[in-house]
Structures are given as C-alpha cells and as structure tokens.
Design an enzyme around this catalytic site. Structure first.
Site, short mmCIF file in Angstrom:
data_model
loop_
_atom_site.label_atom_id
_atom_site.label_comp_id
_atom_site.label_asym_id
_atom_site.label_seq_id
_atom_site.Cartn_x
_atom_site.Cartn_y
_atom_site.Cartn_z
N ASP A 1 0.83 -1.21 0.00
CA ASP A 1 0.00 0.00 0.00
C ASP A 1 0.86 1.26 0.00
OD1 ASP A 1 -2.22 -1.63 0.16
OD2 ASP A 1 -2.43 -1.41 2.33
N ASP B 1 -5.50 2.79 1.48
CA ASP B 1 -6.32 1.79 2.17
C ASP B 1 -6.60 2.17 3.61
OD1 ASP B 1 -6.27 0.33 -0.14
OD2 ASP B 1 -5.45 -1.49 0.77
N ARG C 1 -11.70 -0.35 -7.37
CA ARG C 1 -11.55 0.23 -6.02
C ARG C 1 -11.21 1.72 -6.08
NH1 ARG C 1 -8.50 -4.45 -2.37
NH2 ARG C 1 -9.84 -6.19 -3.03
N ASP D 1 -0.46 -3.49 -4.45
CA ASP D 1 -1.79 -3.62 -3.85
C ASP D 1 -2.51 -2.28 -3.96
OD1 ASP D 1 -3.94 -4.80 -2.64
OD2 ASP D 1 -3.08 -4.86 -0.64
#
Length: 521
Positions: free
Chosen positions: A161, A194, A243, A190
C-alpha cells in the site's frame, strides 16, 4: 476497455524517460504545511491540525523522519517534518525511542499523534517505501509522492500500500499527494490508499492516484464495517482497474473528482455502505458506480455528475451497476460545509491542482484554481513577521553575538585517535573532534546556566557534508531541542542550560567537527 498493464503504462513511462533524458527537474516553492486547513470529514471529531504549533524539522532520509518522531518529548508532542529528496529502503532504518515505534521497511506512524509530514523544496518522493499509519490520530500528509510500493517481489513495503491506515486511526488529512504504482496485483502491487480496522474521519484531497490495479479500500472484508466518514474531493483517479474506492460499510463523500480510465469498476459501495457522489466527472471508464463482486449491497446518493464515454455491464447476482442512468437509492447527511465546482470544469480544475508539486493550489467553487488562502487561520498571521522579509530572524541565519563556547568546557561519547573534545571550542578551524566511529556525541558545558538559542556546527575542511542525521539535546533534562540532517546553523527556542549536546545519529563517513559554536541569538 481494459488494456494490458504494459500498454497502459507505456505513455506515462515514455514521458518520464523523455524528462530524464532532457535533465528536467520539477521544482516548487517551499510549501507551507497544512496551507488552507483540513477539509471534509477530517474537520470533524475535533479536527485535524497535524503538527501545528510544534517544532519544525527538516529530513532528507527515512531514518531522519523516524529520528524526528523518536526525538519528541512524548508520542503526542506536535511536530512538522519537512521532507525533501528521495526516501527509500537504502536510507530508512528502524529507530527506537519512548515516543515512537518505527520499522526499517516503511515510514511508520504507529501509536503517535499530532504529526505533519510535508514535502518542500524540490519535492519529496517515497520510492518503493509506503507510509503506514496505525493506532494514531491527528496526522497530516501533504505534498509528497509515494510510488511503486510492493507486497511481493523486491523490495517489499507496507503490504503493497502506498498509504495504509489500520487499527483505531482517527483524523487523517492527506492532501496534494501523488500515489502511483506500475501495475496491478500480478506485478506485486496492492492499494494506493487503504483504510481498515476502525479508521475514521479521513480526507483525501487534491491528489493523483494512477497506474494501479487497486485505487483503495475502506474496510478489509465484508465484516470490517467499523470504518468510514471519509471524504474524497478534487482527486484524479487515472488508469485504475478497480476500487476507486471500495467501500464496505460506513459513509463516504466523493465530490469534484475526475475519474479517467477506470478499467473494470470505480466507486464500489458494498456491505451496507453509503456513498454520496456529487459533481464528479467520469470519463472513458466502465461501471463507475455500483455494487460489484458481492451480493451484499451498498447504496448511493448521486447529484450533478457527468458520465462521458462510460460503459455499463449487465446486472447479475454479484453485480449491480448504478447505470446507465444512475439514480439515488439512499440519502446521506453531510455535517461539514463544502462548495462544489460545476462538474463540467472538474477535469481542468483537477488537472491544475491535484498531485504533489502543484503549489498547493485549491478550488473555491469558481472553477478557477486558487493559491492557498493567506488569511486562513492555519497560515501565519499577517501581523506576524513576514517569513520572506530579509530583516526577519531565520533559524538558519548566521548567528550574532559572542560564541559562548569559547572558554567553556566540553566532553563527549568517544573520540578518535589524535582528536580532542576541546578542539570544538578553541576557535581554530584547523583542529577537530571525531567520534571513534561514524556516530557519537559532543557537548559544550558551563559552570552555571547559560541561555542558548542557536548553534553552528562547522565541519573541518575536506569533510563537509559528512554529518547526516542529528539531535541537539539539553543534557540536563534530556529534551530534544532540534533534530534534522546536515551540519550548519541550527536554531531553536531559547533555553537556559548548563550543558548542550550535539548527537550525530547518522553519517556518510567519520565526521570531523571543527567547531561547536553556541549563541544566545
């Protein structure tokens, strides 16, 4: 519409290659930390001010960032860390202390509060090194680039992340950042942004997220519904597979964002989540809003959005796109004030404001980018000394008055053969002290309390630039008066003490300190 990662990155990489070949250097003025003040949900729950009111230090390595955190009086002592240069695995190490809990493979903000990290000068780039926020509150991250953070391959950092938050995180404002990868999960990356495990009151503003399989998530699983109260505004999402973000439970507000080339899906509201989606511009994308890849539905309230060349898939058991004619299926009450730009001008406004090194420009709803508001209460008071006025005192200005070290005493942690502690207070640049290794400390001391507000660390000829990270310490109380990197003039609030210590915690070789000068002003 989906394109192979290599093809999707080709244009961007080509641009970077041309810039490198031409020797282009992107520059920016010194950034004012938290200029304009927090917006969105970060203004709630007491607000987000970061390190406002605390000490400001400069860092050019990840180790120096960790040292600044560890050098505070407590884990909640406010601090602003100005970062310049490239931060990577090679210059980031774990640092220990009572006011920090750091790690070697990431920038670790763990169990801390009241911190601002802001890029200044020619910019700050966190290269393959993620920023991890855990069990922390009141954090501002501004004007930095975080790129190519991997969870597999080498080197790895932060679970892949760019910026990750987890475990009881509160009040984070991330502003004018560039978060980017070079592919998706199969390439080792990734998420870019987040939040999970009870993270709340977060704003992402004026930022660019691009070239990634996953933009970011709020909630790590369908059962992780303790997150929310997140605002996304004036951001560019470009070349993201999905996302943008994924929202599981909680409330999120997305306004005035430009979504371009969302290749599989965009805002994915799931598991009872509520998304308020206002005046955004969706372009050349697929399934930009809905519930995807689950039968646990979320909801949305839409208003004023533009859908430009957006395609929609057919509904299915685990697929509920909001289009082709998105309609609201919930209502969301927003507790803070905000001003919307018309969706038609969002691409131009976001292009001029979003990302690092854009001068912290913002929008006031007029579709015209604005410089940070100088009258904002978080900015310097107009009646304060002008920080650009050459007559104002500057901590790095040459010190004035008597060098208090002359005639004082001195000692230290160790000394190399042929050097002396006394050489740093003899007024002779031809003599010097060196520690027995690359790190160590040297002190100047007096028989009675002496007021000191500035020191000048002068390296011997031929060793300039050897000193890396440092701390200046009140030896009697243990208080860290200043920390940073590089020798030279170091200013701090005037303090009365009997012994002051210059501690070298990082160096590129064996330091040679010719003079440790001390001044009252």
């Amino acid at each position: 519409m989906r394109r192979p990662v290599a093809l999707r990155l080709q244009a961007a990489l080509g641009t970077l290659a041309l810039a490198a070949a031409a020797g282009v250097v992107l520059t920016m003025p010194e950034a004012a930390a938290a200029a304009g003040g927090a917006t969105g949900y970060a203004t709630q729950n007491g607000g987000t001010t970061g390190g406002a009111g605390g000490q400001t230090v400069r860092a050019t390595t990840g180790t120096a960032i960790h040292e600044a955190l560890c050098g505070r009086a407590s884990s909640s002592t406010p601090i602003t860390i100005e970062v310049e240069g490239t931060i990577n695995h090679g210059n980031t190490s774990k640092v220990s202390g009572d006011s920090c809990s750091t790690a070697a493979d990431k920038i670790e903000l763990k169990q801390v509060s009241n911190i601002t990290i802001v890029g200044v000068g020619n910019g700050a780039v966190f290269d393959q090194l993620g920023i991890h926020i855990r069990e922390s509150s009141n954090i501002v991250i501004q004007n930095v680039t975080v790129r190519n953070v991997k969870k597999s391959g080498s080197p790895t950092s932060n679970g892949g992340d760019a910026i990750g938050m987890e475990s009881d995180v509160r009040n984070v404002w991330v502003d004018h950042t560039t978060l980017e990868a070079s592919g998706g999960e199969s390439e080792g990356y990734d998420g870019l942004f987040d939040m999970k495990d009870n993270t709340q009151y977060v704003t992402l503003s004026y930022s660019t997220l691009r070239n990634s399989g996953r933009g970011g998530l709020i909630g790590s699983s369908e059962s992780d519904r303790s997150n929310g109260y997140v605002t996304f505004h004036h951001n560019l999402y470009e070349n993201i597979d999905s996302r943008a973000p994924l929202l599981r439970g909680g409330i999120a507000h997305m306004y005035n964002n430009h979504y371009k080339s969302l290749n599989e899906s965009g805002i994915n509201s799931r598991a009872g989540a509520k998304a308020k989606v206002d005046n955004n511009y969706f372009e050349d994308s697929k399934d930009v809003l809905g519930t995807f890849y689950t039968d646990q539905a979320g909801t949305w309230q839409v208003s004023g959005n533009i859908y430009d060349n957006v395609t929609w898939s057919e509904p299915g058991e685990d697929n509920n796109p909001a289009g082709p004619d998105p309609q609201s299926n919930t209502t969301v009450s927003i507790p803070y004030s905000f001003t919307l730009d018309d969706a038609s001008c969002v691409p131009s406004v976001v292009s001029a404001t979003a990302g690092a090194n854009k001068g912290l420009k913002v929008s006031d709803g007029s579709c015209t980018p604005q410089s940070p508001d100088p009258t904002d209460p978080t900015d310097p008071d107009p009646t304060d000394p002008d920080p650009t006025d050459p007559t104002d005192p500057d901590p790095t200005d040459p010190p004035s008055g008597t060098n208090l070290s002359l005639g004082a005493g001195s000692d230290g942690s160790s000394k190399a053969s042929g050097t002396s502690y006394g050489n740093v207070r003899d007024g002779d640049l031809g003599t010097y002290w060196s520690p027995a290794g690359t790190t160590g400390s040297i002190s100047v001391k007096w028989s009675s309390a002496t007021t000191v507000a500035k020191v000048n660390i002068r390296e011997a000829a031929g060793s300039e630039g050897t000193v890396g990270s440092y701390r200046v310490i009140d030896h009697g109380t243990g208080a860290v008066l200043a920390s940073g990197s590089g020798a030279g003039v170091i200013g701090f609030s005037p303090v009365s003490l009997e012994k002051i210590t210059f501690e070298i915690t990082g160096a590129s070789g064996t330091p040679r300190i010719a003079e440790f000068e001390t001044y009252a002003g």
